[in-house]
Every structure is written in structure tokens, then in C-alpha cells.
Design a protein around this motif. Sequence first.
Motif, PDB file in Angstrom:
ATOM      1  N   PHE A   1       0.830  -1.205   0.000  1.00  0.00           N
ATOM      2  CA  PHE A   1       0.000   0.000   0.000  1.00  0.00           C
ATOM      3  C   PHE A   1       0.869   1.262   0.000  1.00  0.00           C
ATOM      4  O   PHE A   1       0.654   2.185  -0.781  1.00  0.00           O
ATOM      5  CB  PHE A   1      -0.899  -0.036   1.241  1.00  0.00           C
ATOM      6  N   HIS A   2       1.880   1.265   0.886  1.00  0.00           N
ATOM      7  CA  HIS A   2       2.728   2.435   1.029  1.00  0.00           C
ATOM      8  C   HIS A   2       3.495   2.722  -0.264  1.00  0.00           C
ATOM      9  O   HIS A   2       3.608   3.862  -0.695  1.00  0.00           O
ATOM     10  CB  HIS A   2       3.703   2.235   2.195  1.00  0.00           C
ATOM     11  N   LYS A   3       3.973   1.661  -0.893  1.00  0.00           N
ATOM     12  CA  LYS A   3       4.717   1.800  -2.142  1.00  0.00           C
ATOM     13  C   LYS A   3       3.813   2.418  -3.219  1.00  0.00           C
ATOM     14  O   LYS A   3       4.235   3.285  -3.977  1.00  0.00           O
ATOM     15  CB  LYS A   3       5.192   0.413  -2.576  1.00  0.00           C
ATOM     16  N   MET A   4       2.560   1.969  -3.243  1.00  0.00           N
ATOM     17  CA  MET A   4       1.629   2.464  -4.259  1.00  0.00           C
ATOM     18  C   MET A   4       1.295   3.940  -4.044  1.00  0.00           C
ATOM     19  O   MET A   4       1.344   4.732  -4.985  1.00  0.00           O
ATOM     20  CB  MET A   4       0.348   1.631  -4.237  1.00  0.00           C
ATOM     21  N   VAL A   5       0.953   4.328  -2.804  1.00  0.00           N
ATOM     22  CA  VAL A   5       0.509   5.715  -2.595  1.00  0.00           C
ATOM     23  C   VAL A   5       1.650   6.724  -2.607  1.00  0.00           C
ATOM     24  O   VAL A   5       1.414   7.916  -2.724  1.00  0.00           O
ATOM     25  CB  VAL A   5      -0.325   5.893  -1.292  1.00  0.00           C
ATOM     26  N   THR A   6       2.905   6.256  -2.488  1.00  0.00           N
ATOM     27  CA  THR A   6       4.016   7.200  -2.519  1.00  0.00           C
ATOM     28  C   THR A   6       4.757   7.169  -3.867  1.00  0.00           C
ATOM     29  O   THR A   6       5.753   7.853  -4.042  1.00  0.00           O
ATOM     30  CB  THR A   6       5.024   6.915  -1.376  1.00  0.00           C
ATOM     31  N   ALA A   7       4.241   6.381  -4.813  1.00  0.00           N
ATOM     32  CA  ALA A   7       4.844   6.320  -6.151  1.00  0.00           C
ATOM     33  C   ALA A   7       4.480   7.594  -6.926  1.00  0.00           C
ATOM     34  O   ALA A   7       3.515   8.270  -6.576  1.00  0.00           O
ATOM     35  CB  ALA A   7       4.340   5.088  -6.886  1.00  0.00           C
ATOM     36  N   PRO A   8       5.248   7.929  -7.971  1.00  0.00           N
ATOM     37  CA  PRO A   8       4.871   9.095  -8.793  1.00  0.00           C
ATOM     38  C   PRO A   8       3.461   8.904  -9.354  1.00  0.00           C
ATOM     39  O   PRO A   8       3.059   7.765  -9.622  1.00  0.00           O
ATOM     40  CB  PRO A   8       5.904   9.079  -9.919  1.00  0.00           C
ATOM     41  N   PRO A   9       2.723  10.029  -9.518  1.00  0.00           N
ATOM     42  CA  PRO A   9       1.314   9.920  -9.946  1.00  0.00           C
ATOM     43  C   PRO A   9       1.118   9.161 -11.256  1.00  0.00           C
ATOM     44  O   PRO A   9       0.058   8.565 -11.470  1.00  0.00           O
ATOM     45  CB  PRO A   9       0.877  11.377 -10.107  1.00  0.00           C
ATOM     46  N   ASP A  10       2.140   9.162 -12.122  1.00  0.00           N
ATOM     47  CA  ASP A  10       1.946   8.493 -13.411  1.00  0.00           C
ATOM     48  C   ASP A  10       2.476   7.052 -13.415  1.00  0.00           C
ATOM     49  O   ASP A  10       2.451   6.386 -14.439  1.00  0.00           O
ATOM     50  CB  ASP A  10       2.593   9.313 -14.539  1.00  0.00           C
ATOM     51  N   ALA A  11       2.946   6.577 -12.266  1.00  0.00           N
ATOM     52  CA  ALA A  11       3.443   5.199 -12.206  1.00  0.00           C
ATOM     53  C   ALA A  11       2.268   4.236 -12.372  1.00  0.00           C
ATOM     54  O   ALA A  11       1.180   4.482 -11.860  1.00  0.00           O
ATOM     55  CB  ALA A  11       4.138   4.954 -10.872  1.00  0.00           C
ATOM     56  N   PRO A  12       2.491   3.150 -13.112  1.00  0.00           N
ATOM     57  CA  PRO A  12       1.392   2.185 -13.278  1.00  0.00           C
ATOM     58  C   PRO A  12       1.044   1.523 -11.944  1.00  0.00           C
ATOM     59  O   PRO A  12       1.918   1.331 -11.093  1.00  0.00           O
ATOM     60  CB  PRO A  12       1.957   1.164 -14.269  1.00  0.00           C
ATOM     61  N   ILE A  13      -0.223   1.199 -11.769  1.00  0.00           N
ATOM     62  CA  ILE A  13      -0.661   0.547 -10.536  1.00  0.00           C
ATOM     63  C   ILE A  13      -0.679  -0.958 -10.762  1.00  0.00           C
ATOM     64  O   ILE A  13      -1.266  -1.431 -11.733  1.00  0.00           O
ATOM     65  CB  ILE A  13      -2.080   0.999 -10.150  1.00  0.00           C
ATOM     66  N   ASP A  14      -0.029  -1.671  -9.885  1.00  0.00           N
ATOM     67  CA  ASP A  14      -0.055  -3.128  -9.957  1.00  0.00           C
ATOM     68  C   ASP A  14      -1.333  -3.592  -9.264  1.00  0.00           C
ATOM     69  O   ASP A  14      -1.355  -3.891  -8.088  1.00  0.00           O
ATOM     70  CB  ASP A  14       1.191  -3.688  -9.247  1.00  0.00           C
ATOM     71  N   GLU A  15      -2.420  -3.622 -10.034  1.00  0.00           N
ATOM     72  CA  GLU A  15      -3.720  -3.888  -9.427  1.00  0.00           C
ATOM     73  C   GLU A  15      -3.811  -5.292  -8.846  1.00  0.00           C
ATOM     74  O   GLU A  15      -4.578  -5.555  -7.929  1.00  0.00           O
ATOM     75  CB  GLU A  15      -4.848  -3.667 -10.442  1.00  0.00           C
ATOM     76  N   GLU A  16      -3.014  -6.188  -9.410  1.00  0.00           N
ATOM     77  CA  GLU A  16      -3.069  -7.560  -8.936  1.00  0.00           C
ATOM     78  C   GLU A  16      -2.581  -7.666  -7.497  1.00  0.00           C
ATOM     79  O   GLU A  16      -3.220  -8.297  -6.666  1.00  0.00           O
ATOM     80  CB  GLU A  16      -2.245  -8.462  -9.845  1.00  0.00           C
ATOM     81  N   SER A  17      -1.436  -7.011  -7.188  1.00  0.00           N
ATOM     82  CA  SER A  17      -0.936  -7.100  -5.818  1.00  0.00           C
ATOM     83  C   SER A  17      -1.635  -6.092  -4.908  1.00  0.00           C
ATOM     84  O   SER A  17      -1.795  -6.323  -3.722  1.00  0.00           O
ATOM     85  CB  SER A  17       0.582  -6.925  -5.771  1.00  0.00           C
ATOM     86  N   ALA A  18      -2.078  -4.963  -5.464  1.00  0.00           N
ATOM     87  CA  ALA A  18      -2.741  -3.952  -4.634  1.00  0.00           C
ATOM     88  C   ALA A  18      -4.158  -4.364  -4.269  1.00  0.00           C
ATOM     89  O   ALA A  18      -4.655  -4.024  -3.202  1.00  0.00           O
ATOM     90  CB  ALA A  18      -2.755  -2.601  -5.340  1.00  0.00           C
ATOM     91  N   GLY A  19      -4.823  -5.109  -5.147  1.00  0.00           N
ATOM     92  CA  GLY A  19      -6.185  -5.564  -4.871  1.00  0.00           C
ATOM     93  C   GLY A  19      -7.101  -4.397  -4.549  1.00  0.00           C
ATOM     94  O   GLY A  19      -7.101  -3.379  -5.232  1.00  0.00           O
ATOM     95  N   ARG A  20      -7.849  -4.546  -3.466  1.00  0.00           N
ATOM     96  CA  ARG A  20      -8.827  -3.522  -3.103  1.00  0.00           C
ATOM     97  C   ARG A  20      -8.162  -2.214  -2.675  1.00  0.00           C
ATOM     98  O   ARG A  20      -8.806  -1.178  -2.589  1.00  0.00           O
ATOM     99  CB  ARG A  20      -9.734  -4.027  -1.980  1.00  0.00           C
ATOM    100  N   LEU A  21      -6.865  -2.280  -2.360  1.00  0.00           N
ATOM    101  CA  LEU A  21      -6.160  -1.065  -1.950  1.00  0.00           C
ATOM    102  C   LEU A  21      -5.964  -0.113  -3.122  1.00  0.00           C
ATOM    103  O   LEU A  21      -5.689   1.067  -2.936  1.00  0.00           O
ATOM    104  CB  LEU A  21      -4.797  -1.436  -1.349  1.00  0.00           C
ATOM    105  N   ALA A  22      -6.111  -0.633  -4.346  1.00  0.00           N
ATOM    106  CA  ALA A  22      -5.897   0.186  -5.540  1.00  0.00           C
ATOM    107  C   ALA A  22      -6.834   1.390  -5.586  1.00  0.00           C
ATOM    108  O   ALA A  22      -6.529   2.389  -6.240  1.00  0.00           O
ATOM    109  CB  ALA A  22      -6.067  -0.667  -6.797  1.00  0.00           C
ATOM    110  N   VAL A  23      -7.937   1.333  -4.862  1.00  0.00           N
ATOM    111  CA  VAL A  23      -8.879   2.455  -4.896  1.00  0.00           C
ATOM    112  C   VAL A  23      -8.249   3.737  -4.335  1.00  0.00           C
ATOM    113  O   VAL A  23      -8.732   4.829  -4.602  1.00  0.00           O
ATOM    114  CB  VAL A  23     -10.197   2.170  -4.127  1.00  0.00           C
ATOM    115  N   PHE A  24      -7.163   3.589  -3.567  1.00  0.00           N
ATOM    116  CA  PHE A  24      -6.541   4.778  -2.966  1.00  0.00           C
ATOM    117  C   PHE A  24      -5.365   5.329  -3.783  1.00  0.00           C
ATOM    118  O   PHE A  24      -4.698   6.265  -3.345  1.00  0.00           O
ATOM    119  CB  PHE A  24      -6.091   4.483  -1.535  1.00  0.00           C
TER     120      PHE A  24
END
Length: 150
Positions: free
Chosen positions: A93-116
Motif C-alpha cells: 500500500f505504502h509503495k503504491m501511494v508514494t509512487a509518482p502519480p503516473d506510475a502504473p498501478i499493480d492492481e493484482e498485488s494492490a487488490g482492493r487497496l488500488a482504490v486509494f
Amino acid sequence: MAGNRALYEQVILEHNKKPRNFREMPDATRKLEGFNPLCGDHFTLFVKLNGDVVEDVSFSGAGCAISKSSASVMTTLIKGKTIKEAEQLFATFHKMVTAPPDAPIDEESAGRLAVFAGVREFPVRIKCATLAWHTLLSLLDGKASPVSTE
Ligand code: ZN
């Protein structure tokens, strides 16, 4: 991506309106407060541990839609998990929300957390989204002093 964004906003609003596990837990084995002074978010997290398994988790308090829905989603994901699994989820989760805004989201590992993932575009909101997680990790780590994002 535009379609996803609308869906994500809907999920956040829905969890804000009807937060899951939003209650105090009188028989909690541990509880801890978390503050985000920047926004005014203030929650108390409760857990019931069985060995290193989070048997139950809940929260009470008040905050903005992002902080409240993030805490709500977190409780649904953490229940039944081990402390180590909870730490791994937070790392993802932390890696996803602190990544650059244009970084691709790994929806598979983020799962429901991807909504944030949208908070990446609003740096002050990152603290709202991670408050409950920081509090949970301190709690599972056995810390007793309240968590502050400042
Ligand atoms: Zn907030």
C-alpha cells in the motif's frame, strides 16, 4: 483508467458512509490512537490477537473521507491475517501511494487497496490514507504511545 477512477471514488464514498468494523472493542487485547494533525483525522484502533493472528480488528473516531474509508478497507483486509501478512500489505500500500502519480498501478498485488492510488496526486492526502495503517503497524509492534503523522 477514467472508468476505474469513477469506480474508485465510489468505493471510497461508500466506505466513508458505511465504514466496516466501525465500533469500539471493549475486550480488545490492544488499542492505540492515531492522529493526523494536518487534516484533523483522529482514530482509535482496536485489535484482538490470537498468537500472531489478528482475530478481530475495529476502529472508532472521526476524520475525512479518505482517512475513514482507508481505515475501513484496512480492517476488512487485515482480519484473519498474521502480523507479518499485515506488514506486507502495508508495504504494498505504502509503495503504491508514494509512487509518482503516473506510475502504473499493480492492481493484482494492490487488490482492493488500488482504490486509494488517486491520493498520489494529492501529497497532503497520503497522510490521510496511511494514518490507520501506521497506527495498526505500531499497535501490532506493541507500541503504546499514540501515533502522529507529524
Ligand atoms: Zn484526512
